[in-house]
Design a protein around this motif. Sequence first.
Motif, PDB file in Angstrom:
ATOM      1  N   VAL A 144       0.941  -2.656 -19.887  1.00  0.00           N
ATOM      2  CA  VAL A 144       0.909  -3.609 -19.058  1.00  0.00           C
ATOM      3  C   VAL A 144      -0.095  -3.124 -17.511  1.00  0.00           C
ATOM      4  CG1 VAL A 144       0.992  -6.186 -17.793  1.00  0.00           C
ATOM      5  CG2 VAL A 144       1.233  -5.846 -20.819  1.00  0.00           C
ATOM      6  N   THR A 145       1.241  -2.894 -17.466  1.00  0.00           N
ATOM      7  CA  THR A 145       1.094  -2.451 -16.033  1.00  0.00           C
ATOM      8  C   THR A 145       0.037  -1.276 -15.984  1.00  0.00           C
ATOM      9  OG1 THR A 145       3.667  -2.512 -15.321  1.00  0.00           O
ATOM     10  CG2 THR A 145       2.606  -0.959 -14.495  1.00  0.00           C
ATOM     11  N   LEU A 146       0.568  -0.484 -17.092  1.00  0.00           N
ATOM     12  CA  LEU A 146      -0.549   1.171 -16.798  1.00  0.00           C
ATOM     13  C   LEU A 146      -2.119   0.431 -16.696  1.00  0.00           C
ATOM     14  CD1 LEU A 146      -1.224   4.014 -17.211  1.00  0.00           C
ATOM     15  CD2 LEU A 146      -0.989   3.999 -19.221  1.00  0.00           C
ATOM     16  N   GLY A 147      -2.405  -0.472 -17.533  1.00  0.00           N
ATOM     17  CA  GLY A 147      -3.348  -1.137 -17.731  1.00  0.00           C
ATOM     18  C   GLY A 147      -4.035  -1.543 -16.538  1.00  0.00           C
ATOM     19  N   ALA A 148      -2.979  -2.399 -16.046  1.00  0.00           N
ATOM     20  CA  ALA A 148      -3.748  -3.116 -14.507  1.00  0.00           C
ATOM     21  C   ALA A 148      -3.473  -1.884 -13.953  1.00  0.00           C
ATOM     22  CB  ALA A 148      -2.524  -4.366 -14.055  1.00  0.00           C
ATOM     23  N   ILE A 149      -3.057  -1.552 -14.173  1.00  0.00           N
ATOM     24  CA  ILE A 149      -3.436  -0.156 -12.364  1.00  0.00           C
ATOM     25  C   ILE A 149      -4.941   0.415 -12.464  1.00  0.00           C
ATOM     26  CG2 ILE A 149      -2.735   1.972 -11.672  1.00  0.00           C
ATOM     27  CD1 ILE A 149      -0.737  -0.744 -10.611  1.00  0.00           C
ATOM     28  N   ILE A 150      -5.096   0.924 -14.104  1.00  0.00           N
ATOM     29  CA  ILE A 150      -5.784   1.490 -13.872  1.00  0.00           C
ATOM     30  C   ILE A 150      -7.377   0.328 -13.662  1.00  0.00           C
ATOM     31  CG2 ILE A 150      -7.938   2.373 -16.505  1.00  0.00           C
ATOM     32  CD1 ILE A 150      -5.244   3.464 -18.044  1.00  0.00           C
ATOM     33  N   ILE A 151      -7.056  -0.252 -13.822  1.00  0.00           N
ATOM     34  CA  ILE A 151      -8.443  -1.255 -13.568  1.00  0.00           C
ATOM     35  C   ILE A 151      -8.186  -1.633 -11.632  1.00  0.00           C
ATOM     36  CG2 ILE A 151      -9.177  -3.842 -13.323  1.00  0.00           C
ATOM     37  CD1 ILE A 151      -8.305  -4.366 -16.430  1.00  0.00           C
ATOM     38  N   SER A 152      -6.864  -1.630 -11.230  1.00  0.00           N
ATOM     39  CA  SER A 152      -6.790  -2.544 -10.264  1.00  0.00           C
ATOM     40  C   SER A 152      -6.974  -1.265  -8.383  1.00  0.00           C
ATOM     41  CB  SER A 152      -5.826  -3.413  -9.574  1.00  0.00           C
ATOM     42  OG  SER A 152      -4.367  -2.648 -10.102  1.00  0.00           O
ATOM     43  N   VAL A 153      -6.451  -0.447  -9.101  1.00  0.00           N
ATOM     44  CA  VAL A 153      -6.317   1.079  -8.168  1.00  0.00           C
ATOM     45  C   VAL A 153      -7.758   1.085  -7.726  1.00  0.00           C
ATOM     46  CG1 VAL A 153      -6.070   3.025  -7.746  1.00  0.00           C
ATOM     47  CG2 VAL A 153      -3.594   1.604  -8.418  1.00  0.00           C
ATOM     48  N   PRO A 154      -8.567   1.222  -7.962  1.00  0.00           N
ATOM     49  CA  PRO A 154     -10.159   2.721  -8.576  1.00  0.00           C
ATOM     50  C   PRO A 154     -10.813   0.987  -7.495  1.00  0.00           C
ATOM     51  CG  PRO A 154     -10.081   3.153 -10.512  1.00  0.00           C
ATOM     52  CD  PRO A 154      -8.383   2.051 -10.135  1.00  0.00           C
ATOM     53  N   ILE A 155     -11.038  -0.022  -8.241  1.00  0.00           N
ATOM     54  CA  ILE A 155     -11.568  -0.933  -7.609  1.00  0.00           C
ATOM     55  C   ILE A 155     -10.672  -1.641  -5.852  1.00  0.00           C
ATOM     56  CG2 ILE A 155     -12.303  -3.790  -7.835  1.00  0.00           C
ATOM     57  CD1 ILE A 155     -12.554  -3.263 -10.682  1.00  0.00           C
ATOM     58  N   GLY A 156      -9.301  -1.631  -5.896  1.00  0.00           N
ATOM     59  CA  GLY A 156      -8.590  -1.851  -4.941  1.00  0.00           C
ATOM     60  C   GLY A 156      -9.112  -0.894  -3.793  1.00  0.00           C
ATOM     61  N   ILE A 157      -8.836   0.099  -4.430  1.00  0.00           N
ATOM     62  CA  ILE A 157      -9.409   0.858  -3.086  1.00  0.00           C
ATOM     63  C   ILE A 157     -10.564   0.750  -2.637  1.00  0.00           C
ATOM     64  CG2 ILE A 157      -9.239   3.592  -2.441  1.00  0.00           C
ATOM     65  CD1 ILE A 157      -6.744   2.341  -2.417  1.00  0.00           C
ATOM     66  N   ALA A 158     -11.947   1.476  -3.573  1.00  0.00           N
ATOM     67  CA  ALA A 158     -13.037   1.186  -2.924  1.00  0.00           C
ATOM     68  C   ALA A 158     -13.119   0.074  -2.480  1.00  0.00           C
ATOM     69  CB  ALA A 158     -14.244   0.913  -4.664  1.00  0.00           C
ATOM     70  N   SER A 159     -12.758  -1.495  -2.887  1.00  0.00           N
ATOM     71  CA  SER A 159     -13.116  -2.737  -1.003  1.00  0.00           C
ATOM     72  C   SER A 159     -12.384  -2.394  -0.838  1.00  0.00           C
ATOM     73  CB  SER A 159     -12.313  -3.696  -2.700  1.00  0.00           C
ATOM     74  OG  SER A 159     -13.136  -4.280  -3.596  1.00  0.00           O
ATOM     75  N   ALA A 160     -11.087  -2.096  -0.316  1.00  0.00           N
ATOM     76  CA  ALA A 160     -10.922  -1.604   0.694  1.00  0.00           C
ATOM     77  C   ALA A 160     -11.182  -0.534   1.678  1.00  0.00           C
ATOM     78  CB  ALA A 160      -9.176  -0.418   0.306  1.00  0.00           C
ATOM     79  N   ILE A 161     -12.084   0.657   1.297  1.00  0.00           N
ATOM     80  CA  ILE A 161     -13.746   1.380   2.027  1.00  0.00           C
ATOM     81  C   ILE A 161     -14.657   0.156   2.395  1.00  0.00           C
ATOM     82  CG2 ILE A 161     -14.220   3.776   1.610  1.00  0.00           C
ATOM     83  CD1 ILE A 161     -12.568   4.716  -0.659  1.00  0.00           C
ATOM     84  N   TYR A 162     -14.698  -0.168   1.315  1.00  0.00           N
ATOM     85  CA  TYR A 162     -15.924  -1.168   2.009  1.00  0.00           C
ATOM     86  C   TYR A 162     -15.501  -2.393   2.835  1.00  0.00           C
ATOM     87  CZ  TYR A 162     -19.756  -3.607   1.587  1.00  0.00           C
ATOM     88  OH  TYR A 162     -20.837  -5.141   1.432  1.00  0.00           O
ATOM     89  N   ILE A 163     -14.606  -2.939   2.792  1.00  0.00           N
ATOM     90  CA  ILE A 163     -14.077  -3.533   3.949  1.00  0.00           C
ATOM     91  C   ILE A 163     -14.014  -3.276   5.282  1.00  0.00           C
ATOM     92  CG2 ILE A 163     -12.345  -5.584   4.132  1.00  0.00           C
ATOM     93  CD1 ILE A 163     -12.145  -6.191   1.418  1.00  0.00           C
ATOM     94  N   SER A 164     -13.101  -2.325   5.091  1.00  0.00           N
ATOM     95  CA  SER A 164     -12.760  -1.453   6.716  1.00  0.00           C
ATOM     96  C   SER A 164     -13.905  -0.449   7.027  1.00  0.00           C
ATOM     97  CB  SER A 164     -11.561  -0.105   6.395  1.00  0.00           C
ATOM     98  OG  SER A 164     -11.319   0.813   5.258  1.00  0.00           O
ATOM     99  N   GLU A 165     -14.683  -0.006   6.325  1.00  0.00           N
ATOM    100  CA  GLU A 165     -15.304   1.058   7.080  1.00  0.00           C
ATOM    101  C   GLU A 165     -16.919   0.971   6.741  1.00  0.00           C
ATOM    102  OE1 GLU A 165     -15.301   4.429   8.170  1.00  0.00           O
ATOM    103  OE2 GLU A 165     -13.122   3.860   7.981  1.00  0.00           O
ATOM    104  N   ILE A 166     -17.522  -0.188   6.175  1.00  0.00           N
ATOM    105  CA  ILE A 166     -19.024  -0.149   5.772  1.00  0.00           C
ATOM    106  C   ILE A 166     -19.176  -1.813   5.717  1.00  0.00           C
ATOM    107  CG2 ILE A 166     -20.532  -0.072   3.351  1.00  0.00           C
ATOM    108  CD1 ILE A 166     -18.780   2.355   2.535  1.00  0.00           C
ATOM    109  N   ALA A 167     -18.148  -2.606   5.707  1.00  0.00           N
ATOM    110  CA  ALA A 167     -19.058  -3.865   6.236  1.00  0.00           C
ATOM    111  C   ALA A 167     -19.262  -4.243   7.543  1.00  0.00           C
ATOM    112  CB  ALA A 167     -17.738  -4.971   5.188  1.00  0.00           C
ATOM    113  N   PRO A 168     -20.038  -5.442   7.628  1.00  0.00           N
ATOM    114  CA  PRO A 168     -20.734  -5.437   9.159  1.00  0.00           C
ATOM    115  C   PRO A 168     -19.271  -6.397   9.406  1.00  0.00           C
ATOM    116  CG  PRO A 168     -21.964  -6.857   7.555  1.00  0.00           C
ATOM    117  CD  PRO A 168     -21.453  -5.203   6.946  1.00  0.00           C
TER     118      PRO A 168
END
Lengths: 250, 302, 289
Positions: free
Chosen positions: C75-99
Motif C-alpha cells: 500500500v505504501t509503495l503504491g501510494a508513494i509511486i503516485i504521490s511523490v511525482p505528483i507532489g514534487i511536481a506540484s511543489a515545483i509549480y507552486i514555488s517556481e511558476i505560480a503567480p
Amino acid sequence: MSKIVARELNAWYDKKCAVKSLSIEINKNEILGIIGPANSGKTTFLRCLNRLNDLEPHFRIEGNVLIDGRDIYAKGADVDALRKRVGMVFALPLPLPMSIYENIVYGPRRQGISARQKLDGIVENSLKEAYLWDEVKDRLDMPAMKLSGGQQQRLCIARALAVEPEIILFDEPSSGLDPISTAKVEEAMLKLKEKYTIVLVTNHTKQAARVSDRVAFFLMGELVEIAPTARMFTNPRDPRTEGYISGKFG
Amino acid sequence: MNETLDTSTTPPAAVKETLLKQILNPRMVQKGAFFLLLLATLLVIVPVGMIVVIIVAKGAPAISWEFLSAMPSRGMRAGGIFPAIIGSIYLVGATIVFAIPVGVFSAIYLVEYAGNTLLTRMVKLAIINLAGVPSIVYGLFGLGLFVIFLGFGPSILAGALTLAIMILPIIITTSKEALDAVPKSFREASLALGASKWQTIRHVVLPNALPGILTGIILGISRAAGETAPILFTVAAFYLPRLPTSVFDQVMVLPYHLFVVSTQIPNIEQSYTYGTALVLVGMVLVTNLAAILLRSKYRKKL
Amino acid sequence: MRKKITEFIIEKIIILCGVISIVFVALIFFFLLKEGLSLFTTYPAGKFILGSHWYPVSEPPKFGIISLIAGSLWVTLGAIIISVPIGIASAIYISEIAPRKVRDILKSGIEMLAAIPSVVIGFVGITTLVPLVKNVFGLPTGLTALSGSVMLAFMAVPTIVSIAEDAFYSIPKRYKEAALALGATHWQTIWRVLIRAAFPGIVAASMLGIGRVIGETMAVMMITGNMARIPHSFFDPVRTLTATIAAEMGETVRGSDHYFALFAIGIVLFIITFLINLIADIYINKELK
C-alpha cells in the motif's frame, strides 16, 4: 564617594575581548561622556552597568563593578532591582507596542504600583522631565509607535525616569534623530543631571563636548584617557585621543 | 525557429528533423513541462474540491435541526447525531485544557530559557518524534497508560490526555514560531526597566505572540476533532443512549460515529452517512480556515 | 518577597513543561515495550517477525507478521509511486511558476486537504473509489491495495508538497540567477539546477510522506479489504500493520497473547516510523548546509 566604580573590568563575547582592564570612576550627578570609534567597547561597558550583557550568549566578565560601593555582579545580586536603579535609553527608540500612557507606567506597574492616581502623577512628571508633556498631554492613549522618532526617544527617556532610577545610561541616543530632536534630548539631559548620574555613550564628539562634565576616550576596549571636558578637547594628553578628536581617524 | 516547410519538395527525413527540432526547442519543452506541472497540481487540488462538493451535495439533504439535536434511533439509521456532536465537543475541549498550558509553556521554555545544550537538542528531537508517532500507536499508548495502568478506564479523561500528547507538537511548534517573531528589542526594553524575565514574557512577549499561538491552538483543535485511531480504545463508544456526566464517562464522537455508520451498519440511508461526514468535515475545515485566516492577518501585521 | 517566590515556581513549571516531551516519548516507548515484549515470553520473536501466518484466533494462535508487513509495504509503495511525482511536481509549480496570489490559494487548498480526517478519506474511498475500481477492473471486490494506495496518496501529498516547497524556497537565489544569466530557460534552470540543489529536501519530503502513509490507520482499514495474506498484485485485498491493531484490539482479552501481539506490532510501527523520521531529519539537516 563615587557613584559607579569599575575595577580591572574585562569582558568577552565568546572569544572576542571587548573590554580590557578597564578601571574608571563616575561621580554622582555628573554627566560622563564616553567617546571613541566603533568597536571600542563603549556600548559593552555601558551594558555592563545594568547587566544587560547577561542576555548575550557566551558573555563573560571579570573584575568588579561597584555601584554605591556594592558589587553588582556579586553572587545572588538582584538584577531586576539593579535595572530599576540604572535606567537605559537605547540608540534606536524602542517604544513598547502600547499606548504612550502604558509605556510609561509599564515600569511602575511591574514594581507593584497600581493606584490610578499615583500612576497619572508619574506619567505627568516623567513626561515633563523629558520635555515631552506639552506635546502629548492630550493624547496619552495614542499608540506610542505613532510618535515621531524624536518624540519616541523622549518617551523612552520619560519611561526610564518613571521607575525613579539613580543612574541613567544613554547609548548613542541621538543616532537616529534630526538636529532639533537631538537638541531637545540634550536639553533634557542637562536638566536631568541635577537629580541623576548620567553616562552618555556617543559617536558625536561635539555632543560630548556640549553636554558632558567629563569625557572618557575608549579605544579597542581600553580606557585611553579621561578628563574634564574643557581640558579634554583643548589639551588632550594622549596622542591617540588627540588623533581621534581632531578627526585623523575614527 | 519558425521556418515554414514546403513539405512537398523537402525530403521526409529533413521534415522530420526540423519538426523534431521545433518540439525539442527549449521554449517548447518549457511550455510542455510547465503544463505537466500545472496538471499535477490540479490533480491534487481538484479532487479536494470534488470531495468537499460530493460530501456537501449528498450530505446536505440530511442536515436538519432534528439531525443535529436528536439522539440516534433504529440502530443508528435514523434520528440524529447529537450525542456524537456533544461528545466531540467535550473531548476536544478537555484535550485543549491539557494541551494548551503544557504546549505554550514548552514553547516558552524553548524560546526564552533553553540554552544551546544537549538537553535542548533532546527536547527538540522528542517533539519531532512525538509528531511522527502513528495515531494508532497513540491509541495503544493511551490504552496502556491511561485506561489500564492509571485505571481511568475508557473515558473522556483517557481520550483527552492521549489526544493532548498527540497535538502537543502542533501547539509547541506554532507557539515557538510566534514567540520567536517577537522582536528582541521589546524584551530588552522591558528588562532595562527593571521588569523580571517572567514579567517580560507575561506582559510583553505573550500578548504580542498571542495571534500566532491562537493559530496553533485552532490547528490543534482541528486535528483532535478528526482523529479516530487514538480514541478507538480510549474513549469512543459505539452507542450511548445518554450524554456524558463526568470525565470518566465514555462518549460518542463524530469521527468514530462516521466510521461505524459507514462500515458496520448495513442498509443505512446514504444521506445519513454523508450528513455525518458533512458535519465532521464542516467542523474540521471551518476551524482550519479560521486558523489560516488568523495567521495571514497576523503575518500581514508584522 | 512574594513576587520572587511566584517567579521561582513559575520558572520551575516552565522548565518542567519544556522537558516533558522527552518524558512522553519515553513513556510511549516504555508502555509499548512493557506490553509488547510480554508476547515473547511465550511466543518466539523469530516466528513473530518472519512468520507468514497471522491467525490470532486459531488453536494454537499464530502471530507471524510478514503478511501484514507486506500489506503495509504494498500500500505504501503504491501510494508513494503516485504521490511523490505528483507532489514534487506540484511543489515545483507552486514555488517556481505560480503567480503570487495563485500560490497563496494553492497553499491554502493543500493545507485544507491535509486537514481532512483520515476517516473521511476512507469514507469517500468506500463510496466512490472502491465501486469504481471494482467495475473498471472487473474484480470481485474493490477493496484492494490499489484503492488504498490511491486514497493514501491523497494523504501523503500535502506533506510532500509542503516539505519539498520549503526545500525549493530555501535555495539561495544566486543559483537561479546564475543559471538564468547564462541564458537557460526557467524550465532548464529548474530541471538542471534547482532540483539538484533541493534534492536532500526532496528526499526528506518523500521519506516523511512514506512515514505518514505507513502510519495511517482508518483509511486503510476501511478500503483495503483486511485480508491478512501476502498480496500478489495491487488488485488483492491486504491487511496493514496499523489496521490489524485497530480492527482486533477491541475483541482481545487484556493480558492475552493476542493482546500482547498487537502491542508488539505497535513496537514494530514505532521503530519503523522512528527510523524514517531519523533519515528524513538527516536529509533536512544536509539541505540546510
